[in-house]
Structure formats: structure tokens, C-alpha cells
Scaffold this motif. Structure first.
Motif, mmCIF file in Angstrom:
data_model
loop_
_atom_site.group_PDB
_atom_site.id
_atom_site.type_symbol
_atom_site.label_atom_id
_atom_site.label_comp_id
_atom_site.label_asym_id
_atom_site.label_seq_id
_atom_site.Cartn_x
_atom_site.Cartn_y
_atom_site.Cartn_z
ATOM 1 N N LYS A 141 118.760 105.317 95.417
ATOM 2 C CA LYS A 141 118.437 106.720 95.683
ATOM 3 C C LYS A 141 117.958 107.419 94.427
ATOM 4 C CE LYS A 141 120.311 110.911 97.807
ATOM 5 N NZ LYS A 141 121.510 111.534 98.435
ATOM 6 N N GLU A 142 118.629 107.149 93.314
ATOM 7 C CA GLU A 142 118.230 107.768 92.042
ATOM 8 C C GLU A 142 116.868 107.255 91.597
ATOM 9 O OE1 GLU A 142 119.907 108.508 87.490
ATOM 10 O OE2 GLU A 142 121.037 107.263 88.899
ATOM 11 N N THR A 143 116.661 105.954 91.723
ATOM 12 C CA THR A 143 115.380 105.370 91.323
ATOM 13 C C THR A 143 114.222 105.984 92.100
ATOM 14 O OG1 THR A 143 116.411 103.259 90.740
ATOM 15 C CG2 THR A 143 114.048 103.226 91.145
ATOM 16 N N MET A 144 114.402 106.154 93.401
ATOM 17 C CA MET A 144 113.335 106.717 94.231
ATOM 18 C C MET A 144 113.017 108.164 93.858
ATOM 19 S SD MET A 144 113.886 105.134 98.066
ATOM 20 C CE MET A 144 115.624 105.540 98.224
ATOM 21 N N SER A 145 113.938 108.845 93.195
ATOM 22 C CA SER A 145 113.698 110.246 92.817
ATOM 23 C C SER A 145 112.750 110.380 91.628
ATOM 24 C CB SER A 145 115.034 110.929 92.494
ATOM 25 O OG SER A 145 115.583 110.424 91.280
ATOM 26 N N PHE A 146 112.591 109.292 90.844
ATOM 27 C CA PHE A 146 111.718 109.402 89.674
ATOM 28 C C PHE A 146 110.654 108.310 89.564
ATOM 29 C CE2 PHE A 146 115.700 107.389 87.978
ATOM 30 C CZ PHE A 146 115.187 106.122 87.733
ATOM 31 N N CYS A 147 110.668 107.331 90.497
ATOM 32 C CA CYS A 147 109.661 106.266 90.412
ATOM 33 C C CYS A 147 109.296 105.758 91.797
ATOM 34 C CB CYS A 147 110.169 105.116 89.548
ATOM 35 S SG CYS A 147 108.931 103.822 89.254
ATOM 36 N N ASP A 148 108.000 105.636 92.039
ATOM 37 C CA ASP A 148 107.513 105.140 93.330
ATOM 38 C C ASP A 148 107.540 103.618 93.414
ATOM 39 O OD1 ASP A 148 106.998 107.752 94.051
ATOM 40 O OD2 ASP A 148 104.891 107.681 93.429
ATOM 41 N N LYS A 149 107.773 102.962 92.262
ATOM 42 C CA LYS A 149 107.647 101.510 92.241
ATOM 43 C C LYS A 149 108.901 100.798 91.737
ATOM 44 C CE LYS A 149 102.677 101.969 91.336
ATOM 45 N NZ LYS A 149 101.572 101.678 90.387
ATOM 46 N N GLY A 150 109.917 101.518 91.316
ATOM 47 C CA GLY A 150 111.101 100.897 90.736
ATOM 48 C C GLY A 150 111.960 100.161 91.743
ATOM 49 N N CYS A 151 112.718 99.180 91.245
ATOM 50 C CA CYS A 151 113.629 98.408 92.082
ATOM 51 C C CYS A 151 114.742 99.312 92.611
ATOM 52 C CB CYS A 151 114.231 97.270 91.262
ATOM 53 S SG CYS A 151 115.443 96.280 92.149
ATOM 54 N N ILE A 152 115.041 99.198 93.903
ATOM 55 C CA ILE A 152 116.092 100.024 94.513
ATOM 56 C C ILE A 152 117.384 99.224 94.721
ATOM 57 C CG2 ILE A 152 114.491 101.635 95.600
ATOM 58 C CD1 ILE A 152 114.787 100.042 98.204
ATOM 59 N N GLY A 153 117.407 98.017 94.212
ATOM 60 C CA GLY A 153 118.620 97.221 94.269
ATOM 61 C C GLY A 153 119.072 96.841 95.664
ATOM 62 N N CYS A 154 118.132 96.670 96.581
ATOM 63 C CA CYS A 154 118.487 96.377 97.972
ATOM 64 C C CYS A 154 119.033 94.960 98.158
ATOM 65 C CB CYS A 154 117.292 96.601 98.876
ATOM 66 S SG CYS A 154 115.912 95.455 98.575
ATOM 67 N N GLY A 155 118.648 94.047 97.282
ATOM 68 C CA GLY A 155 119.147 92.684 97.347
ATOM 69 C C GLY A 155 118.473 91.793 98.373
ATOM 70 N N LEU A 156 117.412 92.260 99.016
ATOM 71 C CA LEU A 156 116.722 91.443 100.014
ATOM 72 C C LEU A 156 116.166 90.160 99.399
ATOM 73 C CD1 LEU A 156 114.761 94.113 102.105
ATOM 74 C CD2 LEU A 156 116.638 92.653 102.891
ATOM 75 N N CYS A 157 115.708 90.260 98.175
ATOM 76 C CA CYS A 157 115.137 89.089 97.501
ATOM 77 C C CYS A 157 116.174 87.984 97.348
ATOM 78 C CB CYS A 157 114.573 89.483 96.139
ATOM 79 S SG CYS A 157 115.745 90.348 95.077
ATOM 80 N N ALA A 158 117.388 88.391 96.985
ATOM 81 C CA ALA A 158 118.464 87.406 96.808
ATOM 82 C C ALA A 158 118.862 86.773 98.138
ATOM 83 C CB ALA A 158 119.666 88.065 96.143
ATOM 84 N N ARG A 159 118.833 87.569 99.184
ATOM 85 C CA ARG A 159 119.278 87.067 100.484
ATOM 86 C C ARG A 159 118.282 86.098 101.116
ATOM 87 N NH1 ARG A 159 121.391 92.435 100.979
ATOM 88 N NH2 ARG A 159 119.636 93.184 102.232
ATOM 89 N N VAL A 160 116.992 86.290 100.838
ATOM 90 C CA VAL A 160 115.991 85.418 101.467
ATOM 91 C C VAL A 160 115.673 84.174 100.637
ATOM 92 C CG1 VAL A 160 114.914 87.336 102.699
ATOM 93 C CG2 VAL A 160 114.012 86.635 100.449
ATOM 94 N N CYS A 161 116.148 84.128 99.400
ATOM 95 C CA CYS A 161 115.845 82.975 98.543
ATOM 96 C C CYS A 161 116.556 81.727 99.073
ATOM 97 C CB CYS A 161 116.279 83.245 97.103
ATOM 98 S SG CYS A 161 115.956 81.853 95.987
ATOM 99 N N PRO A 162 115.812 80.716 99.494
ATOM 100 C CA PRO A 162 116.435 79.511 100.070
ATOM 101 C C PRO A 162 117.154 78.654 99.036
ATOM 102 C CG PRO A 162 114.078 79.184 99.839
ATOM 103 C CD PRO A 162 114.339 80.620 99.499
ATOM 104 N N GLU A 163 116.827 78.834 97.764
ATOM 105 C CA GLU A 163 117.416 78.017 96.708
ATOM 106 C C GLU A 163 118.553 78.746 95.980
ATOM 107 O OE1 GLU A 163 116.412 74.948 96.462
ATOM 108 O OE2 GLU A 163 114.854 75.274 97.981
ATOM 109 N N LYS A 164 118.856 79.960 96.416
ATOM 110 C CA LYS A 164 119.890 80.763 95.753
ATOM 111 C C LYS A 164 119.585 80.921 94.260
ATOM 112 C CE LYS A 164 122.049 80.915 99.654
ATOM 113 N NZ LYS A 164 121.959 82.150 100.474
ATOM 114 N N ALA A 165 118.319 81.144 93.962
ATOM 115 C CA ALA A 165 117.882 81.275 92.573
ATOM 116 C C ALA A 165 117.947 82.711 92.076
ATOM 117 C CB ALA A 165 116.454 80.749 92.427
ATOM 118 N N ILE A 166 118.315 83.643 92.968
ATOM 119 C CA ILE A 166 118.365 85.052 92.595
ATOM 120 C C ILE A 166 119.759 85.614 92.824
ATOM 121 C CG2 ILE A 166 117.347 87.339 92.941
ATOM 122 C CD1 ILE A 166 114.915 85.969 94.169
#
Length: 271
Positions: free
Chosen positions: A214-239
Motif C-alpha cells: 500500500k505504501e509503495t503504491m502511494s509513491f511509485c507506479d512500478k515498485g514491488c508490492i510484496g504480493c509474493g505471487l512470483c514465489a508461489r508460481v516458481c516451480p523450482e522454489k528459487a524465490i
């Protein structure tokens, strides 16, 4: 008239003067030879040999003024070969034998800018002053609201010895094909948003903020929002998620690009 002038010249005194000048010339010549011999600087043969095998980029990425300064520190055991990312491993092995130090080959690296903000990162104020990130950062810690945003002042572009960094849309970007991983840009960045990753890496996270979404979205249109989707979809658990940012284990990453495709903010970038 000519006879009078000739008669008025005291040749004996002229001879004395010339003799004094000649004596002084000989004396100074002898003194110069003595000083040169006594004060002669003998160049360390070890330093010379080390210099022959260094890359000679003089980029300053090792933290020294140049290759000669680095060679001198290596010769007396005050520097590590790991500090130089430009010289090849083959040459480093030779240098290690010359300097009498240990060296273990490491994986090649490349620099990346861990920020995608640029024009999409909000400013706190309009800066007017000298060009360069160092000047920008001196006033209230920079013009960007995000404390870890690339300031876009181009200090990294100025110090890069191979012209591998350009500014695009207000943020620095490294050309992997040109980067020699010398580290000069990292040392020149006041925000420490430039890091090294393995040259074989397929992706990286172009963000450094540890703020919550929420804080990131208040000052940057492109910053990471820490949703964790990348970690969840990684088949190798590399994230894994750490401080609201994805951390990559490149030894596990296979480059499937599922994290890149799933990222809602597109801050996971392909190398």
C-alpha cells in the motif's frame, strides 16, 4: 674607436668569470648525479609483474585509484583479487602466484539496477542545482519519495569505463553485453541500488524498496508490492520473500519466466 673598446675590456676578469661559471656547472652536474643515485626510486619488481597481468582498465571498481595502486596493495597483501572483476581468472591465477596469495575462481557477474521507478516514482520536490546523483542526494536525501529509488542523475553513467549504462525514462539501465562488472557504478551510486548478480542469471528484481504494498503504491507506479505471487508460481522454489522483496536463488532458477509473467507490477525483468 675599435682599439679603444678592445683596450677597455679586462680579459683577465672575463676569464675568471668564465672559470667560475664552468666550475659551478661541473659542481651542479656532480650534485645531480649524486642525488639521482642516492634518491633513485627502485620499482618493486613484484608490482611490475602484477601490472603485466591486470586488465589495465583503471576503472577504480576495486576501490583503488587505478591498476597500479591495486597492484601495490596486492604485492604487500593489503588487497584481494576478488576486488577486481575485470581481470580474467586465468590472469588472476598468475597474479596470485606472483603475490603469494590465494585465489579461487568465482562465477562471472554483471551489474543490474534494482529500480524500475524513474518517471513513475513520485518526487518530493523539483530539484534545481548541479547535475549528478551525489548532488541530488545531498539535499534531503534526494528528490524521490522512495528512499531506495534511482535518482536518475547519471552519476553511474559518468563513471562507467565501457559506456554500459544509459538513462531510460529517468532510471539507469545496464547493458549486460557491455558490462565488465568492475563495480565503478556501484561505488558511484549514493542509493546503493546497483548490485552484481551472476552473469548467467535469467531474471532479476528491478526494485529495492522494502515498504509494504500500500505504501509503495502511494509513491511509485512500478515498485514491488510484496504480493509474493512470483514465489508461489516458481516451480523450482528459487524465490523467497524477504522484507517484501523477492530474493532469487540462481542455483535453482531454470529461467522458465513464470515469475516474470505473473508479476503484476512487471518489476521482475529478463536479463
Amino acid at each position: 674607436m675599435i682599439d679603444i673598446l678592445s683596450a677597455s675590456v679586462q680579459w683577465d676578469k672575463v676569464g675568471i668569470v668564465l672559470g667560475i661559471i664552468a666550475a659551478l656547472a661541473v659542481l651542479f652536474a656532480v650534485l645531480i648525479l649524486i642525488v639521482t643515485k642516492v634518491c633513485k626510486i627502485t620499482e618493486d619488481e613484484k608490482v611490475v609483474k602484477i601490472l603485466e597481468h591486470l586488465a589495465g582498465a583503471n576503472c577504480g571498481g576495486c576501490g583503488h585509484s587505478g591498476c597500479e595502486g591495486f597492484a601495490q596493495c596486492l604485492a604487500c597483501g593489503k588487497a584481494s583479487l576478488d576486488d577486481c572483476k575485470v581481470t580474467s581468472d586465468e590472469e588472476k591465477k598468475i597474479i596470485a602466484k606472483i603475490a603469494g596469495i590465494e585465489f579461487a575462481a568465482s562465477e562471472p557477474t554483471v551489474a543490474v539496477v534494482k529500480c524500475a521507478g524513474g518517471d513513475g516514482a513520485a518526487d518530493r520536490y523539483e530539484y534545481v542545482g548541479n547535475d549528478g546523483c551525489l548532488y541530488l542526494n545531498q539535499y534531503l536525501g534526494g528528490s524521490k519519495i522512495c528512499a531506495t529509488a534511482c535518482l536518475g542523475g547519471g552519476s553511474c553513467t559518468e563513471v562507467c569505463p565501457v559506456d554500459a549504462i544509459k538513462l531510460e525514462n529517468g532510471v539507469a539501465k545496464v547493458d549486460k553485453t557491455l558490462c565488465i562488472s568492475c563495480g565503478a557504478c556501484m561505488r558511484g551510486c549514493p542509493r546503493s541500488v546497483i548490485e552484481r548478480i551472476p552473469a548467467s542469471a535469467k531474471v532479476y528484481c528491478a526494485c529495492s524498496t522494502r515498504c509494504k504494498g500500500k505504501e509503495t503504491m502511494s509513491f511509485c507506479d512500478k515498485g514491488c508490492i510484496g504480493c509474493g505471487l512470483c514465489a508461489r508460481v516458481c516451480p523450482e522454489k528459487a524465490i523467497t520473500m524477504k522484507d517484501n522483496l523477492p530474493v532469487f536463488d540462481y542455483s535453482k532458477c531454470v529461467g522458465c519466466m513464470k515469475c516474470l509473467e505473473k508479476c503484476p507490477r512487471h518489476i521482475i525483468r529478463q536479463m
